[in-house]
Design a protein around this motif. Sequence first.
Motif, PDB file in Angstrom:
ATOM      1  N   GLU A 258       0.776  -1.240  -0.035  1.00 18.68           N
ATOM      2  CA  GLU A 258      -0.010   0.061   0.047  1.00 18.68           C
ATOM      3  C   GLU A 258       1.022   1.235  -0.065  1.00 18.68           C
ATOM      4  N   TRP A 259       1.938   1.196   0.588  1.00 20.76           N
ATOM      5  CA  TRP A 259       2.821   2.214   0.921  1.00 20.76           C
ATOM      6  C   TRP A 259       3.434   2.529  -0.513  1.00 20.76           C
ATOM      7  N   ASN A 260       4.011   1.610  -1.201  1.00 22.13           N
ATOM      8  CA  ASN A 260       4.559   1.647  -2.436  1.00 22.13           C
ATOM      9  C   ASN A 260       3.680   2.201  -3.368  1.00 22.13           C
ATOM     10  N   ALA A 261       2.187   1.651  -3.486  1.00 25.88           N
ATOM     11  CA  ALA A 261       1.428   2.389  -4.404  1.00 25.88           C
ATOM     12  C   ALA A 261       1.072   3.813  -4.225  1.00 25.88           C
ATOM     13  N   ALA A 262       1.015   4.290  -2.926  1.00 21.53           N
ATOM     14  CA  ALA A 262       0.882   5.716  -2.464  1.00 21.53           C
ATOM     15  C   ALA A 262       1.957   6.337  -2.899  1.00 21.53           C
ATOM     16  N   THR A 263       3.285   5.817  -2.892  1.00 22.90           N
ATOM     17  CA  THR A 263       4.405   6.714  -3.298  1.00 22.90           C
ATOM     18  C   THR A 263       4.527   6.670  -4.576  1.00 22.90           C
TER      19      THR A 263
END
Length: 331
Positions: A151-156
């Motif tokens: 999820e963090w990678n996608a938001a990043t």
Amino acid sequence: MTSECFIHHWLLDISSGSLIHQQTGEQRRLGEYQLKLLIVLVQHAGKILTRDELNTLVWERRVIGNNSLPNAIHALRVALEDDGKQQRIIKTIPKKGYILEADFCQFRREPAETEEDEVSVEENLAEPLAEEEIREAPDAALSEFQVAQAEWNAATQQENERLTAIRQAKRNRIWRRVSLVQALALVALVALLLVIRQAGPRNDMTMQDEGVYSNIRLFELTRSYDRLATREDINNLLSSTLFALNQMMASQKVDMDVFFFTSGSTLNYTLALKNRCERRQLALNISQWHTDLSELNDLIYRETERKLNEMATCINESGSVNAAGADYRAD
């Protein structure tokens, strides 16, 4: 649902390009490539990344110095309060590369109401699941970490795309403003060249360092009646940039002539590119050019590369292709 990433008590805030301390609120700004490097290390936490992999992922195949990556690693260690000798957070693996220890990465999904929502490799792997728990929910802790990290990678990725769009829009506005200036500068330079040609012995054009470059020639325009004019050694000031451009042009079979002269604190710099099927020209008026030679080199390289990439692709008699649009960049 979004996720936040904490590294050794520091929140990685991509929108502001900084690290924010959890307890004190202290904010430490990161450089563009330092931020990209930290994001890549977090995305591959616990995995060794080679220098080549980091150069590709962070600098996107730009031509960079040998110390660019070590310097960026050192800056991140200082920002994260990591001991350069012990290297607890970011480790140097001799002859292999670098690794960000996953134990120091924590992903928190939408500031949680309970401590159970905070996920870290250290917490999830510290107490192994009982055999019954494993049968009921295999790899539950690890999958939870992976979900939060994903999820963090996608938001990043979304934030990077947003910031890239903003920077590109800003660049476009700048280029629209300077395009007229460049056009006027080109007209002025062409008029100057005509004056020089018609003025006879009062004007001179001298080639600098003939034979140094295989595909680049440097011509200094001087006026014999202007006794206050000082001779400028452009090759000495731009040698590293010109060598890099010469290699690029040699591989693409493109020749470049550079015409320049100085007027007060302004450098009038015109480049003319030529291959078998096209000619391109760009004129620049650079004010206060002696103030920052590093910025001058970066500007010359960037604008020459941009003009080179605009040139048409040529096919020679043997059928091979010279790709004038190849992607070359500098740090």
